[in-house]
Structure formats: structure tokens, C-alpha cells
Design a protein around this motif. Structure first.
Motif, PDB file in Angstrom:
ATOM      1  N   ARG A  53      51.513  -0.987  -9.684  1.00 61.35           N
ATOM      2  CA  ARG A  53      50.698  -0.349  -8.909  1.00 61.35           C
ATOM      3  C   ARG A  53      49.187   0.133  -9.530  1.00 61.35           C
ATOM      4  O   ARG A  53      48.437   0.592  -9.053  1.00 61.35           O
ATOM      5  N   GLU A  54      49.344  -0.231 -11.117  1.00 66.49           N
ATOM      6  CA  GLU A  54      48.038  -0.004 -11.706  1.00 66.49           C
ATOM      7  C   GLU A  54      47.362  -1.065 -12.095  1.00 66.49           C
ATOM      8  O   GLU A  54      46.457  -1.186 -13.029  1.00 66.49           O
ATOM      9  N   ALA A  55      47.836  -2.417 -11.671  1.00 66.83           N
ATOM     10  CA  ALA A  55      47.360  -3.627 -12.267  1.00 66.83           C
ATOM     11  C   ALA A  55      47.372  -3.769 -13.798  1.00 66.83           C
ATOM     12  O   ALA A  55      46.018  -4.324 -14.343  1.00 66.83           O
ATOM     13  N   LYS A  56      48.389  -3.290 -14.459  1.00 66.45           N
ATOM     14  CA  LYS A  56      48.307  -3.466 -15.858  1.00 66.45           C
ATOM     15  C   LYS A  56      48.857  -4.953 -16.235  1.00 66.45           C
ATOM     16  O   LYS A  56      48.694  -5.314 -17.592  1.00 66.45           O
ATOM     17  N   GLY A  57      49.227  -5.658 -15.541  1.00 67.78           N
ATOM     18  CA  GLY A  57      49.801  -7.097 -15.759  1.00 67.78           C
ATOM     19  C   GLY A  57      48.677  -8.255 -15.967  1.00 67.78           C
ATOM     20  O   GLY A  57      47.625  -7.873 -16.113  1.00 67.78           O
ATOM     21  N   PRO A  58      49.211  -9.519 -16.483  1.00 69.72           N
ATOM     22  CA  PRO A  58      48.248 -10.096 -16.756  1.00 69.72           C
ATOM     23  C   PRO A  58      47.344 -10.630 -15.830  1.00 69.72           C
ATOM     24  O   PRO A  58      47.652 -10.465 -14.701  1.00 69.72           O
ATOM     25  N   PRO A  59      46.207 -11.379 -16.045  1.00 67.35           N
ATOM     26  CA  PRO A  59      45.428 -12.099 -14.936  1.00 67.35           C
ATOM     27  C   PRO A  59      46.299 -12.949 -13.978  1.00 67.35           C
ATOM     28  O   PRO A  59      47.452 -13.307 -14.554  1.00 67.35           O
ATOM     29  N   VAL A  60      45.785 -12.989 -12.751  1.00 64.08           N
ATOM     30  CA  VAL A  60      46.526 -14.061 -11.802  1.00 64.08           C
ATOM     31  C   VAL A  60      45.877 -15.319 -12.060  1.00 64.08           C
ATOM     32  O   VAL A  60      44.644 -15.504 -11.907  1.00 64.08           O
ATOM     33  N   VAL A  61      46.825 -16.269 -12.004  1.00 68.68           N
ATOM     34  CA  VAL A  61      46.254 -17.696 -12.155  1.00 68.68           C
ATOM     35  C   VAL A  61      46.053 -18.084 -10.602  1.00 68.68           C
ATOM     36  O   VAL A  61      47.077 -17.907  -9.818  1.00 68.68           O
ATOM     37  N   LEU A  62      45.039 -18.826 -10.454  1.00 71.65           N
ATOM     38  CA  LEU A  62      44.757 -19.223  -9.095  1.00 71.65           C
ATOM     39  C   LEU A  62      45.055 -20.465  -8.780  1.00 71.65           C
ATOM     40  O   LEU A  62      45.333 -21.603  -9.681  1.00 71.65           O
ATOM     41  N   PRO A  63      45.009 -21.035  -7.735  1.00 73.30           N
ATOM     42  CA  PRO A  63      45.697 -22.546  -7.245  1.00 73.30           C
ATOM     43  C   PRO A  63      44.894 -23.588  -8.052  1.00 73.30           C
ATOM     44  O   PRO A  63      45.390 -24.663  -8.508  1.00 73.30           O
ATOM     45  N   ASP A  64      43.692 -23.214  -8.359  1.00 73.16           N
ATOM     46  CA  ASP A  64      42.953 -24.439  -9.157  1.00 73.16           C
ATOM     47  C   ASP A  64      42.965 -24.140 -10.794  1.00 73.16           C
ATOM     48  O   ASP A  64      42.262 -24.919 -11.469  1.00 73.16           O
ATOM     49  N   GLY A  65      44.003 -23.298 -11.019  1.00 78.13           N
ATOM     50  CA  GLY A  65      44.147 -23.099 -12.461  1.00 78.13           C
ATOM     51  C   GLY A  65      43.163 -21.981 -13.173  1.00 78.13           C
ATOM     52  O   GLY A  65      43.290 -21.476 -14.230  1.00 78.13           O
ATOM     53  N   SER A  66      42.159 -21.587 -12.333  1.00 75.41           N
ATOM     54  CA  SER A  66      41.201 -20.550 -13.219  1.00 75.41           C
ATOM     55  C   SER A  66      42.053 -19.047 -12.951  1.00 75.41           C
ATOM     56  O   SER A  66      43.107 -19.166 -12.327  1.00 75.41           O
ATOM     57  N   THR A  67      41.391 -18.068 -13.564  1.00 74.99           N
ATOM     58  CA  THR A  67      42.281 -16.899 -13.490  1.00 74.99           C
ATOM     59  C   THR A  67      41.310 -15.750 -12.770  1.00 74.99           C
ATOM     60  O   THR A  67      40.285 -15.859 -13.134  1.00 74.99           O
ATOM     61  N   ALA A  68      41.925 -14.764 -12.605  1.00 73.89           N
ATOM     62  CA  ALA A  68      41.289 -13.728 -11.873  1.00 73.89           C
ATOM     63  C   ALA A  68      41.776 -12.201 -12.030  1.00 73.89           C
ATOM     64  O   ALA A  68      43.053 -12.265 -12.610  1.00 73.89           O
ATOM     65  N   PRO A  69      41.315 -10.982 -12.404  1.00 74.42           N
ATOM     66  CA  PRO A  69      42.016  -9.842 -12.492  1.00 74.42           C
ATOM     67  C   PRO A  69      43.121  -9.443 -11.617  1.00 74.42           C
ATOM     68  O   PRO A  69      43.069  -9.931 -10.330  1.00 74.42           O
ATOM     69  N   ARG A  70      44.177  -9.117 -11.940  1.00 72.13           N
ATOM     70  CA  ARG A  70      45.190  -8.720 -11.156  1.00 72.13           C
ATOM     71  C   ARG A  70      44.725  -7.382 -10.343  1.00 72.13           C
ATOM     72  O   ARG A  70      44.198  -6.491 -10.990  1.00 72.13           O
TER      73      ARG A  70
END
Length: 184
Positions: A53-70
């Protein structure tokens, strides 16, 4: 079918589904092997990270392999005596809007051997009251224009098409519908 919070008692069913090449991410099938590796390394941590609920996990990997904030969010598992699939809810604090890299507030996936039983429809029905308590005026979900089953799931839960669009390149570019479910 009910929604359960990810817990050690349900983990063997989740692992079994992953081992049978089911992925909780419809756009990234490789998530199955990533989750198996994380579970093998530290099952308790994996389970704890399913509610973030606080987005403390690692960044999200997008389908193209790039990452974005959780984003803050959580996952629940569909359970009918055995693992059936997962449904997740994510949000951006302080607004109903989502960043461009996030296609919708809710995503779900049912294991192939449990499809055509109404489980996705029921899971969304059970999740919506929880999502409402997070202070959103509505939730958005997206599905490709050729995914009739998912369209039926969303429409059965009050979803209305608000946009027909092409996903960004990072999400594969497919023609899709954006649905909105209003909380009244």
C-alpha cells in the motif's frame, strides 16, 4: 470462489500454476519464472510484497523491458479450494488518475484450467467494494478489442467504454478499450 490474501497456505497452489506456465501478468509471461525465483529465494518476503500500500517494492518492469515507479496496491488470489488466478488493484495517491505507464487500476488473470466458470467476473465483483474504500471516484480497466471474455467480465460489473485507443509501444501497441466503473 472467494478472494484470499496471499498466504503460505495458498502458496503451493500459486507455485503450481506458475510451474504450468500461467502468468499473473497477461503482457509479460516471463513474470511466472521471475515469481518462481523470488519465491525460491524468500517465500515470506514474496508473500509480504503482494500487499504494498506504500509502494515500497522494486520498480515495475513494463512489457518492453523498461521500468517505472511502483504504485501503491495489492494482489488477492482467487480460490475455490485450489488456486484459480489473481486480481490486483493499484492506485496513485491523491488522485484517481494513473500515470501513462499504468493502463488500469485493476488487472486479473485466471489459470486456463479454471476459465469459463465466471471466476474473473466474481473476482472483480468482490474487489470493487474494496477499491471503493480507497477513496476513488472510479476505476479504469483496459482490454484489447479482441478479448471478448474480458470485455464481458468488465461489462458485467458495470464497466462502460470511455475510450478506444492503441496501447503505447511500451505495452505492445494493440488496439484496446478503456473501461470505467463509477462508484456511486
Amino acid at each position: 470462489m472467494e478472494l484470499v490474501w496471499p498466504a503460505a497456505q495458498y502458496l503451493p497452489g500459486y507455485v503450481n500454476a506458475l510451474q504450468q506456465n500461467w502468468s499473473p501478468d497477461n503482457l509479460r509471461p516471463e513474470v511466472a519464472s521471475e515469481h518462481l525465483a523470488r519465491i525460491a529465494q524468500d517465500p515470506a518476503r514474496f508473500l509480504a510484497e503482494q500487499v504494498d500500500r506504500e509502494a515500497k517494492g522494486p520498480p515495475v518492469v513494463l512489457p518492453d523491458g523498461s521500468t517505472a515507479p511502483r504504485l501503491p496496491g495489492y494482489v488477492q488470489w482467487m480460490w475455490d479450494g485450489e488456486f484459480c488466478g489473481s486480481i490486483g488493484f493499484r492506485w496513485q495517491p491523491g488522485t484517481t488518475e494513473l500515470p501513462p505507464y499504468c493502463l488500469g487500476h485493476i488487472g486479473y488473470s485466471v489459470v486456463p484450467w479454471k476459465q469459463q466458470r465466471g471466476y474473473a467476473t466474481r473476482a472483480l465483483q468482490l474487489l470493487l467494494p474494496q477499491a471503493r474504500t480507497e477513496g476513488r471516484a472510479y476505476v479504469e480497466l483496459t482490454t484489447q478489442t479482441d478479448n471478448i471474455a474480458s470485455q464481458c467480465v468488465i461489462e458485467a460489473n458495470g464497466g462502460e467504454v470511455v475510450e478506444r485507443f492503441h496501447k503505447s509501444h511500451m505495452h505492445g501497441g494493440a488496439e484496446s478499450f478503456r473501461y470505467r466503473i463509477l462508484f456511486r
